[in-house]
Design a protein around this motif. Sequence first.
Motif, PDB file in Angstrom:
ATOM      1  N   TRP A  10      -9.609 -48.203 101.169  1.00  0.00           N
ATOM      2  CA  TRP A  10      -8.377 -47.558 101.178  1.00  0.00           C
ATOM      3  C   TRP A  10      -7.727 -47.512  99.882  1.00  0.00           C
ATOM      4  CZ3 TRP A  10      -5.590 -45.270 104.548  1.00  0.00           C
ATOM      5  CH2 TRP A  10      -3.940 -45.124 104.658  1.00  0.00           C
ATOM      6  N   ASP A  11      -7.949 -48.366  98.967  1.00  0.00           N
ATOM      7  CA  ASP A  11      -7.494 -48.088  97.836  1.00  0.00           C
ATOM      8  C   ASP A  11      -7.894 -47.244  96.623  1.00  0.00           C
ATOM      9  OD1 ASP A  11      -5.874 -50.607  98.347  1.00  0.00           O
ATOM     10  OD2 ASP A  11      -7.155 -51.933  97.321  1.00  0.00           O
ATOM     11  N   GLN A  12      -9.135 -46.495  97.140  1.00  0.00           N
ATOM     12  CA  GLN A  12      -9.600 -45.338  96.332  1.00  0.00           C
ATOM     13  C   GLN A  12      -8.975 -44.160  96.802  1.00  0.00           C
ATOM     14  OE1 GLN A  12     -13.948 -45.809  96.281  1.00  0.00           O
ATOM     15  NE2 GLN A  12     -13.641 -47.767  94.928  1.00  0.00           N
ATOM     16  N   VAL A  13      -8.183 -44.027  98.025  1.00  0.00           N
ATOM     17  CA  VAL A  13      -7.709 -42.939  98.479  1.00  0.00           C
ATOM     18  C   VAL A  13      -6.280 -42.829  97.725  1.00  0.00           C
ATOM     19  CG1 VAL A  13      -6.679 -41.782 100.408  1.00  0.00           C
ATOM     20  CG2 VAL A  13      -8.684 -43.173 101.095  1.00  0.00           C
ATOM     21  N   PRO A  14      -6.029 -41.746  96.954  1.00  0.00           N
ATOM     22  CA  PRO A  14      -4.889 -41.394  96.154  1.00  0.00           C
ATOM     23  C   PRO A  14      -3.641 -41.618  97.129  1.00  0.00           C
ATOM     24  CG  PRO A  14      -6.288 -39.635  95.977  1.00  0.00           C
ATOM     25  CD  PRO A  14      -7.050 -40.282  97.089  1.00  0.00           C
ATOM     26  N   SER A  15      -2.618 -42.046  96.315  1.00  0.00           N
ATOM     27  CA  SER A  15      -1.353 -42.255  97.117  1.00  0.00           C
ATOM     28  C   SER A  15      -0.748 -40.840  97.828  1.00  0.00           C
ATOM     29  CB  SER A  15      -0.155 -42.895  96.244  1.00  0.00           C
ATOM     30  OG  SER A  15      -0.084 -41.985  95.197  1.00  0.00           O
ATOM     31  N   TRP A  16      -0.965 -39.991  97.333  1.00  0.00           N
ATOM     32  CA  TRP A  16      -0.304 -38.532  97.936  1.00  0.00           C
ATOM     33  C   TRP A  16      -1.190 -38.268  99.062  1.00  0.00           C
ATOM     34  CZ3 TRP A  16      -3.523 -34.553  98.639  1.00  0.00           C
ATOM     35  CH2 TRP A  16      -4.670 -34.366  97.955  1.00  0.00           C
ATOM     36  N   ALA A  17      -2.389 -38.710  99.178  1.00  0.00           N
ATOM     37  CA  ALA A  17      -3.247 -38.469 100.498  1.00  0.00           C
ATOM     38  C   ALA A  17      -3.186 -39.212 101.416  1.00  0.00           C
ATOM     39  CB  ALA A  17      -4.727 -38.001  99.779  1.00  0.00           C
ATOM     40  N   LYS A  18      -2.269 -40.224 101.475  1.00  0.00           N
ATOM     41  CA  LYS A  18      -2.417 -41.287 102.726  1.00  0.00           C
ATOM     42  C   LYS A  18      -0.929 -41.698 103.048  1.00  0.00           C
ATOM     43  CE  LYS A  18      -3.384 -45.109  99.674  1.00  0.00           C
ATOM     44  NZ  LYS A  18      -4.352 -46.140  98.968  1.00  0.00           N
ATOM     45  N   ASP A  19      -0.765 -42.142 104.361  1.00  0.00           N
ATOM     46  CA  ASP A  19       0.409 -42.871 104.634  1.00  0.00           C
ATOM     47  C   ASP A  19       0.523 -44.131 104.108  1.00  0.00           C
ATOM     48  OD1 ASP A  19       2.767 -43.362 106.399  1.00  0.00           O
ATOM     49  OD2 ASP A  19       1.276 -44.600 107.551  1.00  0.00           O
ATOM     50  N   GLN A  20       1.455 -44.738 103.567  1.00  0.00           N
ATOM     51  CA  GLN A  20       1.481 -46.227 103.110  1.00  0.00           C
ATOM     52  C   GLN A  20       1.056 -47.185 104.219  1.00  0.00           C
ATOM     53  OE1 GLN A  20       5.148 -47.097 101.249  1.00  0.00           O
ATOM     54  NE2 GLN A  20       6.330 -46.915 103.224  1.00  0.00           N
ATOM     55  N   ASP A  21       1.445 -46.692 105.135  1.00  0.00           N
ATOM     56  CA  ASP A  21       1.092 -47.751 106.587  1.00  0.00           C
ATOM     57  C   ASP A  21      -0.226 -47.633 107.073  1.00  0.00           C
ATOM     58  OD1 ASP A  21       3.463 -48.975 106.112  1.00  0.00           O
ATOM     59  OD2 ASP A  21       4.440 -47.623 107.299  1.00  0.00           O
ATOM     60  N   GLY A  22      -0.922 -46.478 106.787  1.00  0.00           N
ATOM     61  CA  GLY A  22      -2.553 -46.261 107.408  1.00  0.00           C
ATOM     62  C   GLY A  22      -2.366 -45.628 108.649  1.00  0.00           C
ATOM     63  N   TRP A  24      -2.302 -42.313 108.698  1.00  0.00           N
ATOM     64  CA  TRP A  24      -2.910 -41.144 108.579  1.00  0.00           C
ATOM     65  C   TRP A  24      -3.457 -41.094 107.028  1.00  0.00           C
ATOM     66  CZ3 TRP A  24      -1.723 -38.100 104.202  1.00  0.00           C
ATOM     67  CH2 TRP A  24      -0.176 -38.079 103.982  1.00  0.00           C
ATOM     68  N   ALA A  25      -4.650 -40.469 106.776  1.00  0.00           N
ATOM     69  CA  ALA A  25      -5.161 -40.346 105.390  1.00  0.00           C
ATOM     70  C   ALA A  25      -6.073 -39.060 105.144  1.00  0.00           C
ATOM     71  CB  ALA A  25      -6.046 -41.555 104.983  1.00  0.00           C
ATOM     72  N   LEU A  26      -6.124 -38.373 104.167  1.00  0.00           N
ATOM     73  CA  LEU A  26      -6.930 -37.322 104.080  1.00  0.00           C
ATOM     74  C   LEU A  26      -8.376 -37.732 103.821  1.00  0.00           C
ATOM     75  CD1 LEU A  26      -4.552 -34.866 101.896  1.00  0.00           C
ATOM     76  CD2 LEU A  26      -4.632 -35.293 104.292  1.00  0.00           C
ATOM     77  N   ALA A  27      -9.278 -37.177 104.413  1.00  0.00           N
ATOM     78  CA  ALA A  27     -10.601 -37.639 104.276  1.00  0.00           C
ATOM     79  C   ALA A  27     -11.413 -36.491 103.111  1.00  0.00           C
ATOM     80  CB  ALA A  27     -11.435 -37.491 105.637  1.00  0.00           C
ATOM     81  N   MET A 153      -4.164 -27.992  96.223  1.00  0.00           N
ATOM     82  CA  MET A 153      -5.070 -28.650  96.840  1.00  0.00           C
ATOM     83  C   MET A 153      -4.412 -28.997  98.366  1.00  0.00           C
ATOM     84  SD  MET A 153      -6.608 -31.940  95.671  1.00  0.00           S
ATOM     85  CE  MET A 153      -7.208 -31.509  94.029  1.00  0.00           C
ATOM     86  N   SER A 154      -5.037 -28.791  99.345  1.00  0.00           N
ATOM     87  CA  SER A 154      -4.600 -29.259 100.607  1.00  0.00           C
ATOM     88  C   SER A 154      -5.692 -30.298 101.209  1.00  0.00           C
ATOM     89  CB  SER A 154      -4.292 -28.071 101.328  1.00  0.00           C
ATOM     90  OG  SER A 154      -3.695 -28.523 102.607  1.00  0.00           O
ATOM     91  N   GLY A 155      -5.567 -30.831 102.306  1.00  0.00           N
ATOM     92  CA  GLY A 155      -6.458 -31.908 102.957  1.00  0.00           C
ATOM     93  C   GLY A 155      -6.477 -31.876 104.385  1.00  0.00           C
ATOM     94  N   TYR A 156      -7.286 -32.562 104.860  1.00  0.00           N
ATOM     95  CA  TYR A 156      -7.791 -32.717 106.449  1.00  0.00           C
ATOM     96  C   TYR A 156      -7.602 -34.152 106.567  1.00  0.00           C
ATOM     97  CZ  TYR A 156      -8.484 -27.884 105.671  1.00  0.00           C
ATOM     98  OH  TYR A 156      -8.488 -26.504 105.187  1.00  0.00           O
ATOM     99  N   THR A 157      -6.968 -34.682 107.860  1.00  0.00           N
ATOM    100  CA  THR A 157      -6.705 -35.900 108.083  1.00  0.00           C
ATOM    101  C   THR A 157      -7.009 -36.271 109.555  1.00  0.00           C
ATOM    102  OG1 THR A 157      -5.144 -37.593 107.970  1.00  0.00           O
ATOM    103  CG2 THR A 157      -4.257 -35.317 108.837  1.00  0.00           C
ATOM    104  N   THR A 158      -7.220 -37.525 109.729  1.00  0.00           N
ATOM    105  CA  THR A 158      -7.383 -38.062 111.257  1.00  0.00           C
ATOM    106  C   THR A 158      -6.274 -38.754 111.535  1.00  0.00           C
ATOM    107  OG1 THR A 158      -8.524 -39.932 110.471  1.00  0.00           O
ATOM    108  CG2 THR A 158      -9.822 -38.082 110.884  1.00  0.00           C
ATOM    109  N   ILE A 159      -5.866 -38.924 112.787  1.00  0.00           N
ATOM    110  CA  ILE A 159      -4.743 -39.793 113.292  1.00  0.00           C
ATOM    111  C   ILE A 159      -5.642 -40.691 114.658  1.00  0.00           C
ATOM    112  CG2 ILE A 159      -2.985 -38.769 112.650  1.00  0.00           C
ATOM    113  CD1 ILE A 159      -2.524 -37.777 115.758  1.00  0.00           C
ATOM    114  N   ILE A 160      -5.215 -41.860 114.871  1.00  0.00           N
ATOM    115  CA  ILE A 160      -5.555 -42.581 116.113  1.00  0.00           C
ATOM    116  C   ILE A 160      -4.712 -42.742 117.122  1.00  0.00           C
ATOM    117  CG2 ILE A 160      -6.633 -44.929 116.631  1.00  0.00           C
ATOM    118  CD1 ILE A 160      -7.745 -45.366 113.971  1.00  0.00           C
ATOM    119  N   ASN A 161      -4.905 -42.291 118.131  1.00  0.00           N
ATOM    120  CA  ASN A 161      -3.960 -42.226 119.419  1.00  0.00           C
ATOM    121  C   ASN A 161      -3.585 -43.839 119.600  1.00  0.00           C
ATOM    122  OD1 ASN A 161      -2.768 -42.094 121.815  1.00  0.00           O
ATOM    123  ND2 ASN A 161      -4.021 -40.494 122.497  1.00  0.00           N
TER     124      ASN A 161
END
Length: 247
Positions: A10-22, A24-27, A153-161
């Motif tokens: 998690w710490d290696q994912v840039p702050s702009w590319a993730k939700d602070q609570d986890g 979502w995050a761009l893969a 730069m844009s990105g592609y994320t996942t969410i968990i139901n």
Amino acid sequence: MTQPYKPSTWDQVPSWAKDQDGHWALAYTGTIAFIINKQLVKEADIPRTWHDLEKGKYKVAIGDVGTAAQAANGVLAAAIAYQGDEKNIEPGLQLFTKLAQQKRLSLANPTIQTLEKGEIEVGVVWDFNGLSYREQIDPKRFEVLIPSDGTVMSGYTTIINKYAKHPNAAKLTREYIFSDAGQTNLAIGHARPIRAEHLKLPAEVQAKLLPNEQYKAAQPIKDAAAWEATSKALPQKWQEQVIIEME
């Protein structure tokens, strides 16, 4: 509707590319790039910036700005290079208006088919599309590069139901996607992993991507709400300002 999960990297994912609570995050990311047919554009004329496009003799293809996210983001990328942003797309429109006035704007869509047929001299594409097209057609025939004066730069994320029957399986999937193995797997498909700067990829895999230094001028979308509004208004502006110059 979603439940959070932070993978171990998690710490290696840039702050702009993730939700602070986890949640979502761009893969992986997509960055607007140029693909150039070197059989049609001389080496000395290859554009390396948006500003270079103004003085070329080749035609530039961006695709249908009214329907394609790639094309719309291409206009935003050009705007950024000319000091515009998500709220101010005009500098990008002005560049393409100038190309239209010079009869150098191609209405062809930069796809693998049009590139293979030689219908595209310079195309505006997502980097992963350009790299994939180049490999599938002929790596020696095309050059793919990130314009050095600015791009988006844009990105592609996942969410968990939140109500998933097997949430831990989903968490394991996210763990894999953000692992070295999962990120390498994305790179094999020409997608730039979100952890690109922290990975040591095998040489043959790294060759499928552009060097990290090419991305220095790439910036993520900073105001998503503004871009959503601007992108909805963009098709009409494109017709009124750019396409009209081709008639």
